[in-house]
Write a protein that holds these residues in place. Structure first.
Motif, PDB file in Angstrom:
ATOM      1  N   PRO A 131       0.818  -1.220   0.000  1.00 35.26           N
ATOM      2  CA  PRO A 131       0.000   0.000   0.000  1.00 35.26           C
ATOM      3  C   PRO A 131       0.849   1.266   0.000  1.00 35.26           C
ATOM      4  N   GLN A 134       2.938   3.128  -5.929  1.00 34.57           N
ATOM      5  CA  GLN A 134       2.421   2.926  -7.265  1.00 34.57           C
ATOM      6  C   GLN A 134       3.555   2.734  -8.258  1.00 34.57           C
ATOM      7  N   GLU A 582      -4.052   3.740   3.993  1.00 32.62           N
ATOM      8  CA  GLU A 582      -3.461   2.511   3.470  1.00 32.62           C
ATOM      9  C   GLU A 582      -3.880   1.328   4.328  1.00 32.62           C
ATOM     10  N   PHE A 583      -4.341   0.280   3.677  1.00 30.61           N
ATOM     11  CA  PHE A 583      -4.809  -0.927   4.379  1.00 30.61           C
ATOM     12  C   PHE A 583      -4.006  -2.125   3.885  1.00 30.61           C
ATOM     13  N   LEU A 584      -3.580  -2.967   4.822  1.00 35.56           N
ATOM     14  CA  LEU A 584      -2.815  -4.170   4.467  1.00 35.56           C
ATOM     15  C   LEU A 584      -3.253  -5.327   5.350  1.00 35.56           C
ATOM     16  N   ILE A 596      -3.255  -8.720   0.958  1.00 37.03           N
ATOM     17  CA  ILE A 596      -4.187  -7.874   0.215  1.00 37.03           C
ATOM     18  C   ILE A 596      -3.922  -6.434   0.645  1.00 37.03           C
ATOM     19  N   ALA A 597      -3.731  -5.557  -0.328  1.00 28.97           N
ATOM     20  CA  ALA A 597      -3.425  -4.162  -0.028  1.00 28.97           C
ATOM     21  C   ALA A 597      -4.407  -3.254  -0.744  1.00 28.97           C
ATOM     22  N   TYR A 598      -4.758  -2.165  -0.085  1.00 30.42           N
ATOM     23  CA  TYR A 598      -5.644  -1.162  -0.697  1.00 30.42           C
ATOM     24  C   TYR A 598      -5.179   0.220  -0.254  1.00 30.42           C
ATOM     25  N   THR A 599      -5.158   1.147  -1.198  1.00 36.31           N
ATOM     26  CA  THR A 599      -4.756   2.525  -0.908  1.00 36.31           C
ATOM     27  C   THR A 599      -5.786   3.498  -1.456  1.00 36.31           C
ATOM     28  N   TYR A 600      -6.219   4.425  -0.626  1.00 35.71           N
ATOM     29  CA  TYR A 600      -6.999   5.573  -1.087  1.00 35.71           C
ATOM     30  C   TYR A 600      -6.147   6.809  -0.847  1.00 35.71           C
ATOM     31  N   SER A 601      -5.843   7.541  -1.906  1.00 39.96           N
ATOM     32  CA  SER A 601      -4.982   8.714  -1.747  1.00 39.96           C
ATOM     33  C   SER A 601      -5.310   9.762  -2.801  1.00 39.96           C
ATOM     34  N   THR A 623      -7.168   8.997  -8.082  1.00 37.88           N
ATOM     35  CA  THR A 623      -8.402   9.226  -7.334  1.00 37.88           C
ATOM     36  C   THR A 623      -9.452   9.873  -8.211  1.00 37.88           C
TER      37      THR A 623
END
Length: 623
Positions: A131, A134, A582-584, A596-601, A623
């Motif tokens: 996360p 990029q 950021e989530f992992l 599993i990874a997720y990013t909101y930025s 975004t």
């Protein structure tokens, strides 16, 4: 007090980040980047059982009598990790996590197991799966970390910066996994011993070489062929490691294009990487390391007719070397002295030879750009007591920059023309000193607060900055960590990336009287928790980062031109902002592992002469 090194029993290589604890888990130590640890014990006890552990290795225990200072080296053996071993290892691994934040690591064994382009495992692509990171273009090895650009990542091999980190137009990184022992990316909560970049530090350690026996491997792949050998020069005293990788297709394309073309044209492209290292133990208190890396890309085109011979060579790459000396002053003070040199160069040479009626005319044009660093730095770890460790040190770097130079030469019989033009070459000195305080308060609260003071000197100008750093973690219950950090970073060099047709047109430029250093300020907070005896691990982090004094090309400028000074072709005083969550979620044990990874930025840039002075989405902001 017990001190010593934690090593791999099979190879003799040191293990960084290993945990040494007592049975009650109240006293602990974590080995530093060179495998050294120091553990303080309660002298009132008759005997104490101490254990060293590291994920992927079987723990090793010794029973000691804590009435004197002891030297104990742990030699851990690789393990299948039985269930009871895993539980213990995961509990002690929490101590390492307590001392850092916003860190991404992928074991080299996992990197080699991941799907890859043409079977070529890639360290940087594995980091892109974490996360907050990029890739930019699909299949590219570039890193955009928390809204930063690639030049804001400090890439180091054995503490030496690497300026260009990609091959094959970004599809393959320069880091050959066969030669790498470990890697770690820090994207926030920077300790004071890190500096010089705004967004991240990627610290890569080369293998030291097997101290016990000879090992080697070779592979012919779709992308590249490579070979690696390592072994002892003198068993348990001196070892070596040598690794070579090369892209082989030019051996086919050059003769094939020559045979199929009508005008004698041959075209080829290749890249290579060479890693070498020597590790020598002088005494229990002294160790020497010699590290070397050379890598580059080359495009060659040759065309021959009855009257003309045209040659074009475009090449770019890095070459670096370092000498490091570890020394122990008593048991509490560990030092590391590093002397290194690193060079990046881009060169484009074009030559035309025309022959008519025995008159030969030769014309050549060359373009080159690059930077050279020579540095000396010293780092010290002082173990005041079990709960207080001090890190301090300093570095000085001599920078030499050649932003762009074009040379034109013409020879006709005895007449000659020779002219050169471009930007002014520049030298600069970058200096820094730092102090860190790692303090454990009780068994739950840990804090690392420090200060880094930097200075960049060029003729007629001196830039100075104070960079505060702060990190704290609090253990809630047995398996939940709360974390928060603040860091301020300065960057004294910039990268201008062109959008022209050339495969490589990245130009490194320095701070000047007009171009100011870039500055970033980042806040981060997070939560981390393990489940089912460490089988699952979940983390959530939020961050907010601001950046000042950024630069970019002016509108209408695609690549840097030698016709005028580079400073007149860029926009200055830009600002940037990035924030996100950021989530992992990781599964670390069992037949199936992964994450599993997720990013909101969201990331923006703003310049006075771009987009009507309004903020605009930064490159690759999704975004």
């Amino acid at each position: 007090m017990v001190s010593g090194y934690v090593k791999d029993a099979a190879s003799g290589e040191v293990i960084a980040g290993a945990t040494v604890t007592t049975d009650d888990l109240l006293n602990y130590a974590v080995s530093n980047s060179f495998g050294y640890y120091l553990l303080t014990l309660n002298r009132l006890e008759d005997s104490v059982n101490i254990q060293a552990s590291f994920v992927g290795f079987s723990p090793l225990s010794f029973q000691v009598i804590p009435n004197q200072n002891l030297k104990i080296d742990f030699a851990l053996r690789s393990s299948n990790m039985l269930d009871e071993v895993i539980v213990r290892a995961e509990k002690t691994a929490t101590y390492e996590k307590r001392k850092e934040m916003s860190v991404a690591t992928v074991p080299i064994s996992k990197v080699t197991d991941m799907p890859s382009l043409g079977g070529e495992s890639d360290l940087l692509k594995s980091l892109q799966l974490m996360p907050g990171i990029q890739s930019g273009n699909e299949a590219s090895s570039g890193l955009y970390v928390r809204g930063g650009s690639p030049d804001q990542n400090l890439m180091v091999i054995d503490d030496v910066p690497v300026y260009y980190v990609n091959h094959l137009g970004g599809f393959v990184s320069t880091f050959n996994s066969d030669a790498i022992n470990s890697m770690k990316l820090v994207k926030g909560g920077f300790p004071a011993h890190y500096g010089s970049r705004l967004s991240s530090v990627v610290a890569i350690r080369m293998k030291e070489g097997n101290m016990k026996e000879f090992h080697g491997n070779a592979m012919i792949g779709m992308i590249a062929s490579k070979i690696m050998v390592e072994g002892p020069i003198k068993k348990d005293t001196t070892s070596y490691m040598l690794s070579v990788r090369r892209f082989m297709y030019d051996l086919i394309t050059r003769p094939l294009t020559r045979a199929t073309s009508f005008n004698g044209t041959s075209v080829g492209y290749n890249f290579y990487d060479l890693n070498a290292k020597i590790n020598h133990i002088i005494s229990p208190k002294d160790r020497l390391y010699l590290s070397f890396y050379s890598g580059g890309d080359k495009i060659l085109s040759r065309q021959k007719t009855q009257s003309d011979l045209n040659k074009m060579i475009l090449k770019w790459g890095n070459i670096l070397g370092s000498f490091r000396w570890n020394h122990l002053y008593g048991d509490r003070l560990f030092s590391n002295l590093t002397l290194y040199s690193t060079r990046y160069r881009l060169a484009n040479d074009f030559t035309n030879t025309f022959t008519h009626n025995s008159i030969k005319e030769k014309t050549s044009m060359s373009y080159w750009s690059g930077t050279v660093d020579i540095s000396l730095k010293a780092d010290f770890d002082y173990y005041l007591n079990q709960n207080y460790k001090i890190r301090l040190g300093g570095t000085t770097i001599f920078h030499h920059f050649n932003p762009n130079t074009t040379s034109y030469k013409s020879f006709e019989n005895s007449a000659a023309v020779d002219t050169s033009f471009g930007s002014i070459k520049q030298n600069g000195f970058e200096n820094a000193v730092y102090l860190e305080n790692e303090i454990s308060i009780g068994s739950r609260l840990f804090t690392n607060f420090g200060l880094r003071v930097t200075n960049y000197h060029i003729p007629n100008r001196n830039y100075a900055s104070i960079e505060p750093r702060f990190l704290t973690t609090y253990l809630v219950g047995e398996n939940t960590l709360l974390k928060a950090s603040y860091s301020q970073m300065n960057q004294y060099i910039h990268l201008l990336t062109g959008s022209g047709p050339n495969m490589q047109n990245d130009i490194w430029v320095p701070v000047t009287d007009i171009i100011k250093p870039s500055l970033s300020k980042q806040f981060a907070f997070g939560l981390e928790r393990t489940f089912r005896n460490g089988e699952y691990e979940v983390s959530l982090e939020g961050y907010h980062k601001t950046m000042n004094d950024l630069i970019t090309y002016k509108d209408g400028v695609a690549t840097l031109s030698s016709a005028s000074d580079w400073q007149s072709q860029v926009e200055t005083n830009g600002t940037g902002k990035s924030y996100g969550l950021e989530f992992l979620l990781q599964k670390t044990k069992g037949p199936a592992t992964g994450w599993i990874a997720y990013t909101y930025s969201k990331t923006t840039r703003q310049f006075e002469n771009k987009n009507n002075r309004k903020p605009y989405p930064f490159k690759y902001d999704r975004t």
